[in-house]
Design a protein around this motif. Structure first.
Motif, PDB file in Angstrom:
ATOM      1  N   ALA A 272       1.028  -1.350  -0.069  1.00 39.37           N
ATOM      2  CA  ALA A 272      -0.024  -0.054   0.162  1.00 39.37           C
ATOM      3  C   ALA A 272       1.060   1.106   0.226  1.00 39.37           C
ATOM      4  CB  ALA A 272      -0.917  -0.143   1.187  1.00 39.37           C
ATOM      5  N   PHE A 273       0.475   2.258  -0.276  1.00 43.61           N
ATOM      6  CA  PHE A 273       1.251   3.328  -0.645  1.00 43.61           C
ATOM      7  C   PHE A 273       1.386   4.022   0.852  1.00 43.61           C
ATOM      8  CE2 PHE A 273      -0.856   4.066  -4.726  1.00 43.61           C
ATOM      9  CZ  PHE A 273      -0.001   4.162  -5.488  1.00 43.61           C
ATOM     10  N   THR A 274       0.476   3.524   1.777  1.00 45.30           N
ATOM     11  CA  THR A 274       0.750   3.897   3.115  1.00 45.30           C
ATOM     12  C   THR A 274       1.747   3.318   3.879  1.00 45.30           C
ATOM     13  OG1 THR A 274      -1.227   2.670   3.781  1.00 45.30           O
ATOM     14  CG2 THR A 274      -1.353   5.125   3.351  1.00 45.30           C
ATOM     15  N   ASP A 275       2.264   2.016   3.430  1.00 41.81           N
ATOM     16  CA  ASP A 275       3.441   1.260   4.337  1.00 41.81           C
ATOM     17  C   ASP A 275       4.601   2.073   4.230  1.00 41.81           C
ATOM     18  OD1 ASP A 275       1.920  -1.003   3.579  1.00 41.81           O
ATOM     19  OD2 ASP A 275       2.874  -1.608   1.831  1.00 41.81           O
ATOM     20  N   ALA A 276       4.780   1.999   5.786  1.00 37.49           N
ATOM     21  CA  ALA A 276       6.045   2.704   6.333  1.00 37.49           C
ATOM     22  C   ALA A 276       7.276   2.572   5.481  1.00 37.49           C
ATOM     23  CB  ALA A 276       6.291   2.408   7.697  1.00 37.49           C
ATOM     24  N   GLY A 277       8.050   3.619   5.055  1.00 43.02           N
ATOM     25  CA  GLY A 277       9.435   3.199   4.664  1.00 43.02           C
ATOM     26  C   GLY A 277       9.324   3.193   3.117  1.00 43.02           C
ATOM     27  N   THR A 278       8.231   3.327   2.541  1.00 41.94           N
ATOM     28  CA  THR A 278       8.013   3.340   1.087  1.00 41.94           C
ATOM     29  C   THR A 278       7.862   4.781   0.472  1.00 41.94           C
ATOM     30  OG1 THR A 278       5.635   2.810   1.238  1.00 41.94           O
ATOM     31  CG2 THR A 278       7.256   0.955   1.148  1.00 41.94           C
TER      32      THR A 278
END
Length: 474
Positions: A272-278
């Motif tokens: 997901a675009f909301t994944d941390a570190g991406t």
């Protein structure tokens, strides 16, 4: 829709004809390459045999009775064909000046009227003309889902005519994969396009600066320039799409180099675009350039793309993020004189270098055109690899050519990107795997963030994810 470049062709297969920049003699030396006009990177830095076979099978499906009339223009009488494109018009522009003249010379009975608009204006005009049924005979389309003129969306809506029976498709080969939907080819790839960082070599040399290979080195380059009263980077953020030019370079280094199937995961729910570190990390890195004044946000938001190009060639800034499709304009001589240019991929904070490469946006034919056969004949002549139109097209220096005249020369500016591609570090432009509208949401929200309107990085990634899910359900 895997993210690593499926179209990746070995350097022996792709050679480019970019015109040399500045006074660098090496820029005109032959070598192997990849890159050109705006738009579509996917899987392994080598020929994807599956994609190549699928295109061959697609073109083979065209029966003899389906072949278009190759003398349609000669027998048409006096006609006017219309074409609408996006981009920045230049002096002696190929599309609006040279192309119509060469068409008239080849077919005296044919008048080609070309309209070229800045990207945002083009998207607005295209939407209006499609809705009113007054679409020009030929339009510019981007590969896959990219942008408001993404090939897949327009073809699915019935706006584009299939091009399988055109002779040039056998020469274009697997680049057509990004314009192929349900075994039908709907657009002609203008080679491939690169995103990178143009820089003024003279300014770098003056302060002992080298091309950076890590994010920290890049920030140090920016700091050194700013400390010496030189604006490090100019951008035309008034045209919000240019935000992609830097962000996609960082995304390739920070996200896709570690997870080439990232976009596949967006559709399955694994990513997901909301994944941390991406994407939060990518956006924070790019925002740092504004926070430290390396990109003057107040100025860039009032500056258009063409103005930023002018500022770069006038020596008002040391760098700009832009594509191979604007190489001619960026290498023109401005008030700063004929200084040497360089071009490097924006590095990530882990020291990873990647190349943002995609199949270039190209012409398509309106399904509602009265002159489909005539347009096919014109485009076939243009892209046959040896016509006067082809030679003039190649001579612009904007396009990579993989066959025909001019396929044996290379601009040295693009060699680093080809080397990365050959090493398996080449990736499609992000938005080509996303539904049209996600990239625009990212641009609008990030624009608000750097403009001090209270929009946070978290707001940007949440907005991207919401827009993706909303559009994916349609």
């Amino acid at each position: 829709m895997k993210k690593v470049l499926a179209l990746m062709l070995t350097s022996a297969m792709i050679v480019t004809t970019f015109v040399g920049c500045g006074n660098s003699a090496a820029a005109t030396e032959p070598a192997a390459t990849t890159a050109a006009e705006e738009a579509a990177p996917e899987e392994e830095a080598a020929v994807d045999s599956t994609a190549e076979e699928s295109v061959e099978e697609t073109t083979a499906e065209t029966s003899a009775e389906d072949v278009y009339d190759h003398t349609a223009l000669e027998n048409a009488g006096d006609i006017t064909l219309t074409m609408m494109l996006s981009g920045t018009e230049t002096e002696d522009d190929f599309d609006t000046k040279i192309l119509p003249e060469l068409v008239k010379a080849k077919w005296p009975n044919v008048t080609l009227e070309v309209t070229k608009l800045p990207d945002d204006n083009y998207y607005t005009a295209l939407k209006t003309k499609l809705a009113s049924g007054e679409c020009p005979d030929m339009i510019l389309v981007q590969p896959k889902y990219a942008g408001a003129n993404g090939c897949y969306n327009l073809a699915s809506a019935g706006y584009l005519a299939p091009l399988n029976d055109m002779d040039c498709m056998s020469k274009i080969g697997n680049l057509s994969e990004s314009f192929t939907l349900d075994s039908q080819i709907y657009g002609i790839a203008n080679g491939v396009s690169i995103l990178g960082t143009y820089y003024n070599k003279d300014m770098f040399d003056q302060y002992g600066l080298k091309e950076p290979t890590t994010w920290d080195e890049f920030l140090n380059v920016c700091k050194t320039l700013k400390d010496n009263d030189i604006q490090p980077i100019t951008m035309g953020d008034k045209d919000q799409y240019v935000l992609q030019f830097g962000l996609y370079q960082l995304a390739a280094a920070e996200i896709y180099s570690e997870n080439a199937a990232y976009d596949d995961g967006l559709y399955t729910g694994e990513t997901a675009f909301t994944d941390a570190g991406t994407w939060d990390h990518v956006l924070e890195m790019y925002a740092e350039l504004y926070d430290k004044g390396y990109i003057d946000g107040a100025a860039s938001m009032g500056t258009g793309s063409s103005q930023a190009i002018q500022q770069f060639i006038d020596g008002e800034a040391a760098m700009t993020f832009d594509g191979s499709f604007n190489v001619t304009a960026l290498c023109a001589e401005g008030t700063a004189g004929d200084f040497a240019r360089g071009y490097f991929p924006l590095p990530g904070d882990k020291g990873v270098l990647t190349a943002e490469i995609c199949a270039g946006a190209g012409p398509a034919i309106s399904a509602n055109s009265k002159y489909i056969n005539e347009c096919k004949e014109l485009l076939d002549y243009w892209y046959n690899g040896e016509s006067e139109i082809w030679d003039a097209y190649v001579a612009t220096g904007k396009y990579t050519v993989t066959y025909g005249n001019g396929s044996d020369s290379l601009n040295a500016l693009f060699t680093p990107f080809v080397d990365l591609m050959d090493a398996g570090q080449g990736y499609y432009w992000c938005n080509q795997a996303w539904p049209s509208g996600v990239a625009e949401e990212m641009e609008a929200l990030f624009y608000e963030h750097v403009g001090g309107q209270g929009t946070t990085i978290e707001d940007v990634t949440k907005g991207m994810q919401f827009k993706f899910e909303d559009l994916s359900e349609e």
